[in-house]
Structure formats: structure tokens, C-alpha cells
Write an enzyme that holds these catalytic residues in place. Sequence first.
Site, PDB file in Angstrom:
ATOM      1  N   ARG A 139       0.838  -1.215   0.000  1.00 32.16           N
ATOM      2  CA  ARG A 139       0.000   0.000   0.000  1.00 32.16           C
ATOM      3  C   ARG A 139       0.867   1.257   0.000  1.00 32.16           C
ATOM      4  O   ARG A 139       0.604   2.205  -0.742  1.00 32.16           O
ATOM      5  CB  ARG A 139      -0.969   0.013   1.176  1.00 32.16           C
ATOM      6  CG  ARG A 139      -2.065  -1.040   1.056  1.00 32.16           C
ATOM      7  CD  ARG A 139      -2.977  -1.040   2.252  1.00 32.16           C
ATOM      8  NE  ARG A 139      -2.173  -1.300   3.454  1.00 32.16           N
ATOM      9  CZ  ARG A 139      -2.535  -0.959   4.686  1.00 32.16           C
ATOM     10  NH1 ARG A 139      -3.662  -0.344   4.908  1.00 32.16           N
ATOM     11  NH2 ARG A 139      -1.753  -1.242   5.706  1.00 32.16           N
ATOM     12  N   ASN A 173      -6.390  -2.626   2.098  1.00 34.88           N
ATOM     13  CA  ASN A 173      -6.369  -4.071   2.287  1.00 34.88           C
ATOM     14  C   ASN A 173      -7.794  -4.587   2.426  1.00 34.88           C
ATOM     15  O   ASN A 173      -8.647  -3.911   3.012  1.00 34.88           O
ATOM     16  CB  ASN A 173      -5.597  -4.442   3.551  1.00 34.88           C
ATOM     17  CG  ASN A 173      -4.098  -4.334   3.389  1.00 34.88           C
ATOM     18  OD1 ASN A 173      -3.579  -4.295   2.294  1.00 34.88           O
ATOM     19  ND2 ASN A 173      -3.396  -4.276   4.507  1.00 34.88           N
TER      20      ASN A 173
END
Length: 90
Positions: free
Chosen positions: A18, A36
Site C-alpha cells: 500500500r 487491504n
Amino acid sequence: METKHILVTGQVQGVGFRWSTTRLAKQLGITGTVKNLPSGQVAIMASGDPDQLATFIAQLRQGTTPWVVITDLDITDRPAHHFRDFRIII
């Protein structure tokens, strides 16, 4: 401007994906979000011009850190949306 929803499958959680995706998006001028999912996948909403998005997707496929292993990218078009920036959703 186009917006894409990108569902990323592979070794993408707990490996800096990320963070590195956010850094890449900002370098390319892409706006949107990354988060996520409970399934172990990562969902990305990305907006930019077609060339920016093509470069973004190509670099995602290569992996954004040495620990990332992408096994699949499921990419779908979404209605154009302007995000203010690119950020991680917790």
C-alpha cells in the site's frame, strides 16, 4: 480522465504494497485510494489520464517492492471520479 478499480491478488499484504503503491501513484500524478481487504487482496481506485493509468498498471504488475508477488490484477472501468490525492484507507 479515467477511473479504474484494480483488485490485486498475491503476496500484497504485510510487504509495504500500500505504501509503495501510494508513492508510485503520487509520482505519476494518479489520484485515488488503496486498501487491504479481509480476503488478503488489495483494492485500488485510481484516476488519471489513460497514459498515466497504463504506466501505473504496468508498474504494479512488476511489483512495487522486492517482497510483493502479484498473481492477478482484475481491472474494471468505473465512472470518472476526481479524488483530491492518493491515500491509504485503513
